[in-house]
Design a protein around this motif. Structure first.
Motif, PDB file in Angstrom:
ATOM      1  N   ARG A 158      24.144  32.030  35.373  1.00 47.62           N
ATOM      2  CA  ARG A 158      23.646  32.948  36.396  1.00 47.62           C
ATOM      3  C   ARG A 158      24.025  34.488  36.364  1.00 47.62           C
ATOM      4  O   ARG A 158      23.095  35.190  37.118  1.00 47.62           O
ATOM      5  CB  ARG A 158      24.639  32.247  37.916  1.00 47.62           C
ATOM      6  CG  ARG A 158      24.215  30.795  38.000  1.00 47.62           C
ATOM      7  CD  ARG A 158      25.032  30.555  39.439  1.00 47.62           C
ATOM      8  NE  ARG A 158      24.425  29.200  40.094  1.00 47.62           N
ATOM      9  CZ  ARG A 158      24.916  27.788  39.570  1.00 47.62           C
ATOM     10  NH1 ARG A 158      25.881  27.898  39.011  1.00 47.62           N
ATOM     11  NH2 ARG A 158      24.312  26.889  39.931  1.00 47.62           N
ATOM     12  N   LEU A 159      25.030  34.684  35.620  1.00 45.44           N
ATOM     13  CA  LEU A 159      25.257  36.394  35.665  1.00 45.44           C
ATOM     14  C   LEU A 159      24.391  37.065  34.900  1.00 45.44           C
ATOM     15  O   LEU A 159      23.872  38.158  35.259  1.00 45.44           O
ATOM     16  CB  LEU A 159      26.881  36.460  34.951  1.00 45.44           C
ATOM     17  CG  LEU A 159      27.226  37.760  35.078  1.00 45.44           C
ATOM     18  CD1 LEU A 159      27.736  38.190  36.480  1.00 45.44           C
ATOM     19  CD2 LEU A 159      28.542  37.963  34.157  1.00 45.44           C
ATOM     20  N   ASP A 215      16.390  38.717  52.064  1.00 46.07           N
ATOM     21  CA  ASP A 215      15.847  37.640  51.559  1.00 46.07           C
ATOM     22  C   ASP A 215      16.503  36.753  50.442  1.00 46.07           C
ATOM     23  O   ASP A 215      16.556  37.117  49.349  1.00 46.07           O
ATOM     24  CB  ASP A 215      14.317  38.054  50.623  1.00 46.07           C
ATOM     25  CG  ASP A 215      13.226  37.029  50.449  1.00 46.07           C
ATOM     26  OD1 ASP A 215      13.847  36.005  50.567  1.00 46.07           O
ATOM     27  OD2 ASP A 215      12.452  37.228  50.017  1.00 46.07           O
ATOM     28  N   TYR A 216      17.338  35.760  51.118  1.00 50.61           N
ATOM     29  CA  TYR A 216      18.106  34.975  50.239  1.00 50.61           C
ATOM     30  C   TYR A 216      17.432  34.182  49.256  1.00 50.61           C
ATOM     31  O   TYR A 216      17.828  33.912  48.157  1.00 50.61           O
ATOM     32  CB  TYR A 216      19.144  34.125  51.306  1.00 50.61           C
ATOM     33  CG  TYR A 216      18.648  33.306  52.054  1.00 50.61           C
ATOM     34  CD1 TYR A 216      18.674  31.785  51.353  1.00 50.61           C
ATOM     35  CD2 TYR A 216      18.121  32.972  53.157  1.00 50.61           C
ATOM     36  CE1 TYR A 216      18.030  30.767  51.911  1.00 50.61           C
ATOM     37  CE2 TYR A 216      17.579  32.034  53.730  1.00 50.61           C
ATOM     38  CZ  TYR A 216      17.491  30.867  53.225  1.00 50.61           C
ATOM     39  OH  TYR A 216      17.245  29.675  54.010  1.00 50.61           O
ATOM     40  N   GLN A 217      16.066  33.707  49.757  1.00 47.35           N
ATOM     41  CA  GLN A 217      15.375  32.630  48.910  1.00 47.35           C
ATOM     42  C   GLN A 217      14.681  33.358  47.743  1.00 47.35           C
ATOM     43  O   GLN A 217      14.795  32.853  46.378  1.00 47.35           O
ATOM     44  CB  GLN A 217      14.341  32.247  49.696  1.00 47.35           C
ATOM     45  CG  GLN A 217      13.622  30.927  49.216  1.00 47.35           C
ATOM     46  CD  GLN A 217      14.607  29.711  49.171  1.00 47.35           C
ATOM     47  OE1 GLN A 217      15.343  29.373  50.323  1.00 47.35           O
ATOM     48  NE2 GLN A 217      14.934  29.048  47.922  1.00 47.35           N
ATOM     49  N   ARG A 218      14.651  34.732  47.884  1.00 50.48           N
ATOM     50  CA  ARG A 218      14.082  35.360  46.471  1.00 50.48           C
ATOM     51  C   ARG A 218      15.295  35.544  45.432  1.00 50.48           C
ATOM     52  O   ARG A 218      15.129  35.469  44.460  1.00 50.48           O
ATOM     53  CB  ARG A 218      13.626  36.831  47.148  1.00 50.48           C
ATOM     54  CG  ARG A 218      12.919  37.512  45.718  1.00 50.48           C
ATOM     55  CD  ARG A 218      12.623  38.938  46.045  1.00 50.48           C
ATOM     56  NE  ARG A 218      13.680  39.651  46.800  1.00 50.48           N
ATOM     57  CZ  ARG A 218      14.650  40.519  46.171  1.00 50.48           C
ATOM     58  NH1 ARG A 218      14.501  40.315  44.910  1.00 50.48           N
ATOM     59  NH2 ARG A 218      15.483  41.077  46.700  1.00 50.48           N
ATOM     60  N   ARG A 219      16.598  35.827  46.338  1.00 53.45           N
ATOM     61  CA  ARG A 219      17.724  35.974  45.436  1.00 53.45           C
ATOM     62  C   ARG A 219      17.837  34.689  44.492  1.00 53.45           C
ATOM     63  O   ARG A 219      18.222  34.704  43.261  1.00 53.45           O
ATOM     64  CB  ARG A 219      18.983  36.359  46.142  1.00 53.45           C
ATOM     65  CG  ARG A 219      18.882  37.515  46.696  1.00 53.45           C
ATOM     66  CD  ARG A 219      19.578  38.510  45.534  1.00 53.45           C
ATOM     67  NE  ARG A 219      19.933  39.732  45.914  1.00 53.45           N
ATOM     68  CZ  ARG A 219      21.125  39.934  46.557  1.00 53.45           C
ATOM     69  NH1 ARG A 219      22.043  38.891  46.278  1.00 53.45           N
ATOM     70  NH2 ARG A 219      21.533  41.209  46.795  1.00 53.45           N
ATOM     71  N   ARG A 220      17.754  33.743  45.378  1.00 48.95           N
ATOM     72  CA  ARG A 220      18.136  32.268  44.632  1.00 48.95           C
ATOM     73  C   ARG A 220      16.896  32.082  43.674  1.00 48.95           C
ATOM     74  O   ARG A 220      17.625  31.395  42.574  1.00 48.95           O
ATOM     75  CB  ARG A 220      18.144  31.183  45.935  1.00 48.95           C
ATOM     76  CG  ARG A 220      18.729  29.781  45.695  1.00 48.95           C
ATOM     77  CD  ARG A 220      18.563  29.145  46.874  1.00 48.95           C
ATOM     78  NE  ARG A 220      19.626  29.482  47.764  1.00 48.95           N
ATOM     79  CZ  ARG A 220      20.050  28.772  48.971  1.00 48.95           C
ATOM     80  NH1 ARG A 220      19.230  27.575  49.276  1.00 48.95           N
ATOM     81  NH2 ARG A 220      20.952  29.175  49.774  1.00 48.95           N
ATOM     82  N   ASP A 221      15.874  32.132  44.012  1.00 46.86           N
ATOM     83  CA  ASP A 221      14.733  31.910  42.881  1.00 46.86           C
ATOM     84  C   ASP A 221      15.180  32.618  41.634  1.00 46.86           C
ATOM     85  O   ASP A 221      14.761  32.094  40.561  1.00 46.86           O
ATOM     86  CB  ASP A 221      13.385  32.200  43.399  1.00 46.86           C
ATOM     87  CG  ASP A 221      13.146  31.441  44.619  1.00 46.86           C
ATOM     88  OD1 ASP A 221      13.696  30.260  44.663  1.00 46.86           O
ATOM     89  OD2 ASP A 221      11.959  31.836  45.237  1.00 46.86           O
ATOM     90  N   GLU A 222      15.424  33.931  41.678  1.00 44.02           N
ATOM     91  CA  GLU A 222      15.493  34.684  40.448  1.00 44.02           C
ATOM     92  C   GLU A 222      16.869  34.267  39.685  1.00 44.02           C
ATOM     93  O   GLU A 222      16.726  34.186  38.477  1.00 44.02           O
ATOM     94  CB  GLU A 222      16.175  36.319  40.909  1.00 44.02           C
ATOM     95  CG  GLU A 222      15.155  37.115  41.371  1.00 44.02           C
ATOM     96  CD  GLU A 222      15.594  38.407  41.869  1.00 44.02           C
ATOM     97  OE1 GLU A 222      16.676  38.652  41.823  1.00 44.02           O
ATOM     98  OE2 GLU A 222      14.641  39.216  42.395  1.00 44.02           O
ATOM     99  N   LYS A 223      17.820  33.698  40.321  1.00 43.95           N
ATOM    100  CA  LYS A 223      19.094  33.089  39.500  1.00 43.95           C
ATOM    101  C   LYS A 223      18.604  31.465  38.896  1.00 43.95           C
ATOM    102  O   LYS A 223      19.155  31.191  37.835  1.00 43.95           O
ATOM    103  CB  LYS A 223      20.067  32.886  40.637  1.00 43.95           C
ATOM    104  CG  LYS A 223      21.053  34.116  40.883  1.00 43.95           C
ATOM    105  CD  LYS A 223      22.518  33.694  41.410  1.00 43.95           C
ATOM    106  CE  LYS A 223      22.058  33.195  42.971  1.00 43.95           C
ATOM    107  NZ  LYS A 223      23.402  32.480  43.421  1.00 43.95           N
ATOM    108  N   LYS A 224      17.610  31.048  39.520  1.00 42.66           N
ATOM    109  CA  LYS A 224      17.139  29.596  39.158  1.00 42.66           C
ATOM    110  C   LYS A 224      16.234  29.769  38.139  1.00 42.66           C
ATOM    111  O   LYS A 224      15.709  28.716  37.372  1.00 42.66           O
ATOM    112  CB  LYS A 224      16.786  28.833  40.267  1.00 42.66           C
ATOM    113  CG  LYS A 224      17.932  28.480  41.416  1.00 42.66           C
ATOM    114  CD  LYS A 224      17.505  28.001  42.532  1.00 42.66           C
ATOM    115  CE  LYS A 224      16.914  26.634  42.457  1.00 42.66           C
ATOM    116  NZ  LYS A 224      16.801  26.246  43.971  1.00 42.66           N
ATOM    117  N   GLY A 225      15.327  30.780  37.749  1.00 42.95           N
ATOM    118  CA  GLY A 225      14.274  30.831  36.967  1.00 42.95           C
ATOM    119  C   GLY A 225      14.725  31.433  35.550  1.00 42.95           C
ATOM    120  O   GLY A 225      15.865  31.815  35.444  1.00 42.95           O
ATOM    121  N   PRO A 226      13.757  31.542  34.628  1.00 46.13           N
ATOM    122  CA  PRO A 226      14.157  32.159  33.316  1.00 46.13           C
ATOM    123  C   PRO A 226      14.374  33.567  33.580  1.00 46.13           C
ATOM    124  O   PRO A 226      13.992  34.331  34.733  1.00 46.13           O
ATOM    125  CB  PRO A 226      12.858  32.133  32.546  1.00 46.13           C
ATOM    126  CG  PRO A 226      11.981  31.025  33.278  1.00 46.13           C
ATOM    127  CD  PRO A 226      12.349  31.132  34.786  1.00 46.13           C
TER     128      PRO A 226
END
Length: 723
Positions: A158-159, A215-226
């Protein structure tokens, strides 16, 4: 109440924006801090399941009920967990990932309110959230590499996605604790606020996310993707970092490089695959001797701090101190005291010595200004804590005195008797002696109960250890005050009993004895240095003797030989004495086993000197090649045996204190855990057999004690059950 546990509660509440949210509070009962033990992790899983079952929630706030957020995993569990094996650890981490991922996947925005320290697993908890708000009092970081492992609960995944690969590598490989301004600049937190506004700011962030302002969902997608790096960017980021970090960490500390490899391997992967890579790498590192020993050091450090804390509770306040002798050592002591806020008088009989001491203190403060640890104004203010004097006129209000004059028993005894007449009846007197018996010095005093040793190591501002030496008549109050003062100076005090050399020097000189034997039998001292540096010492024995000073070494060795003649007295000259007699004192006059030149920074740089080799021929036999294993055995065995004797003789109370003193005092390789852990790792039976074999050839310095032989026969260890 949504959930109630021993460490975690979850309650429903409404925000000012009218949103119904869950507040998850970490507040471990009967503890001053929050830590993530196995039981707390289980509670967290239960709490998250309870939150998932609730209806109509619009957000989650994660907060702490203590002065810290979460200081990390419960390190006291590590050895027993590591003992369960690599496969168990990998599965354990994957189960934690499931819990943390459940937080990250909640169907509403999440925020962490960071009120204090958030380290290791505590930092990984807050990385699961969409947003992070930090108090001005907060700090965050992933220090796992300092324990020989890497972040195993999502930190390596995540970091980098949050703050970029370069920044994440710096945080993780360096194991740094990061202040609010740095965390905000990197993007690790979204806001920094004054402490009293922390929770309000966090709740406001949830309201703004629910109002679609954030936009919390965008934040979340960034952490979960490559990671968003192309192949060339990845090569630049990771290969450059590996080269730099390998140079800093050295060959004995694999965790920082492994962490970079984990980030690199997971860079192109989605969350689940990246976490699997991280979990496997964590488990592999955790099984290494380095991780076992570094975790052991952490545990030992806790023992030392706990014992010092007990003394501190008994101590009267030490608000005004004094140092006698204003040379380099006196100036260093004055600087350390003043920089940490305890005013100190610096007395000498000569004004030029006073100036030398002040010059040393000013130089050390200046370096701190250069490093931006102090401002110029702070330096000026702290310098006022040092008051030079040529008389005892102001000593009646001094709480504790450190005598730091020349290492001569008559001079020290005279100075101590003199100052005793000028201080109050309750003033504690201490001597910064490195070898002279405290009982002997106490004979000149009217109040020996108020006297003990306070042995600083040079350079004072860098070396963490202070030996507090209890004499036969030293009171608990004197020891307590001295321990408290050492702690106030930012040092680690370890209380030992009086004997020649106390603990650290008593153990060090048999190591030098092993070196002398090797040189006499034809070993090349430069090769011995290289082997011991490869073993992990910051410098080899010949180089260390040059730094200590040959005059100091000869004097200390005479004290040891008088105190322990059967082991440490030697017939004939040693290579150390040859250097001393030929005025080769080491770095202090630029010639010893090596010659010294100034490098570009003005620091001494060692170079080979043929004259040293020519002189050594007086005591050395014909040149002989020793294997690395032979050199290590001959050097380490007498050091380890003397540590055992100090424990058996009651000079030091516990294996933990003995090992920490060697690591903090003489740079014993930390990744090897200390002398007693080193014996444990070898196995007492193997170590005793090695010592007996060497003792047959080299004499009593290598002879194992009867108690150690008995321990070996019984299959005992110094640290039982890997704890």
């Amino acid at each position: 109440m949504i959930y109630q546990g021993n460490a975690i509660t979850v309650e429903r509440r409404d925000t000012q924006g009218g949103n119904s949210i869950a507040t998850l509070t970490f507040d471990l009962k009967d503890e001053s801090i929050n830590k993530l033990s196995s039981a707390v992790i289980q509670e967290l899983g239960e709490a998250v399941s309870a939150i998932e079952s609730e209806r109509d929630l619009k957000g989650l706030l994660i907060r702490s009920g203590k002065d810290v957020f979460i200081v990390g995993a419960d390190i006291t569990e590590f050895h027993s967990l590591f003992d369960k094996g690599e496969a168990y650890l990998e599965q354990m981490n994957l189960k934690v990932h499931e819990i943390f991922n459940a937080i990250e996947d909640l169907p509403f925005p999440t925020v962490a309110a960071i009120n204090g320290l958030a380290l290791g697993g505590g930092c990984e908890v807050l990385l699961t959230c969409d947003f992070r708000v930090m108090s001005e009092k907060g700090k965050m970081g992933l220090p796992e590499t300092k324990l020989g492992i890497l972040p195993g609960w999502g930190g390596c995944v995540r970091l980098p996605r949050l703050i970029g690969a370069d920044n994440a590598i710096e945080w993780i490989a360096g194991g740094t604790e990061n202040r609010p301004d740095a965390a905000l600049k990197m993007g690790a937190v979204d806001a920094v606020v004054v402490h009293d506004q922390l929770e309000a700011a966090a709740l406001d962030m949830l309201d703004r996310a629910n109002a679609d302002e954030l936009d919390y969902q965008r934040r979340r997608d960034e952490k979960k993707g490559p990671l968003k790096l192309n192949a060339i960017e990845q090569m630049m980021a990771f290969e450059t970092a590996k080269g730099y970090v390998a140079g800093k960490a050295g060959p004995h500390y694999p965790a920082p490089i492994e962490a970079i490899k984990v980030i690199q391997k997971g860079a192109g992967e989605e969350r689940g695959r990246a976490q699997a890579i991280e979990a496997k790498a964590f488990a592999k590192l955790a099984m290494s001797p380095v991780a076992f020993n570094l975790v052991g050091l952490f545990m030992n450090d806790q023992v030392v701090k706990k014992k010092a804390g007990k003394y501190e509770k008994l101590a009267r306040p030490v608000e005004q101190t004094a140092v006698l002798g204003a040379g380099i050592m006196g100036g260093g002591i004055a600087y350390q005291s003043a920089s940490k806020g305890t005013p100190i008088l610096m007395k000498d009989i000569k004004s030029d010595a006073i100036e030398l001491g002040l010059k040393e203190a000013r130089k050390l403060f200046g370096k701190q200004v250069e490093r931006k640890k102090f401002t110029v104004e702070e330096m000026a203010q702290k310098l006022t804590n040092i008051r030079p004097t040529l008389s005892y006129g102001d000593f009646e209000n001094v709480d504790l005195v450190v005598e730091a004059v020349v290492e001569n028993p008559k001079v020290k005894a005279g100075v101590l008797a003199e100052v005793e007449k000028s201080v109050g009846e309750n003033t504690i007197l201490t001597s910064n002696t490195s070898t002279i018996s405290i009982n002997r010095l106490a004979q000149s005093l009217e109040r020996p109960q108020n006297f003990c040793g306070m042995h600083f190591f040079n350079p004072v501002h860098r070396m963490p250890l202070v030996e507090v030496i209890r004499g036969e008549k030293t009171s608990d109050e004197a020891v307590a005050a001295t321990v408290a003062y050492a702690r106030a100076m930012g040092k680690t005090p370890i209380v030992v009993n009086d004997c020649p050399g106390f603990l650290v020097n008593r153990v060090l000189f048999p190591y030098f004895g092993g070196f002398s034997f090797l040189v006499e039998q034809g070993a090349d001292f430069q090769r011995v240095d290289k082997v011991m540096e490869k073993f992990g010492w910051p410098m080899g024995p010949a180089y260390l003797l040059d730094v200590v000073g040959m005059d100091t070494a000869v004097h200390a060795n005479e004290v040891m030989a008088e105190g322990f003649p059967e082991r440490m007295a030697r017939e004939g000259k040693t290579a150390i004495q040859v250097m001393y007699e030929n005025d080769r004192l080491g770095q202090k006059n630029a010639k010893g086993f090596y010659a010294y030149e100034e490098d570009k920074k003005g620091k001494p740089k060692k170079v080979t000197d043929d004259q040293a080799y020519a002189l050594i021929k007086q005591v050395a036999g014909e040149r002989k090649e020793f294997s690395d294993e032979e050199i290590i055995a001959r050097m380490m065995t007498p050091l380890c045996l003397e540590t055992v004797r100090c424990l058996e003789d009651g000079i030091v109370d516990t294996p933990a204190e003995a090992d920490m003193a060697l690591i903090y005092g003489i740079g014993f390789p930390p990744f090897r855990g200390g002398a007693l852990r080193y014996i444990d790792a070898m196995g007492l039976d193997t170590f005793v057999a090695q010592a007996e074999k060497l003792g047959e050839e080299l004499g009593p310095l290598y002879a194992p004690t009867e108690k150690l032989k008995q321990m070996a026969q019984n299959g005992e260890r110094f640290y039982q059950a890997k704890a």
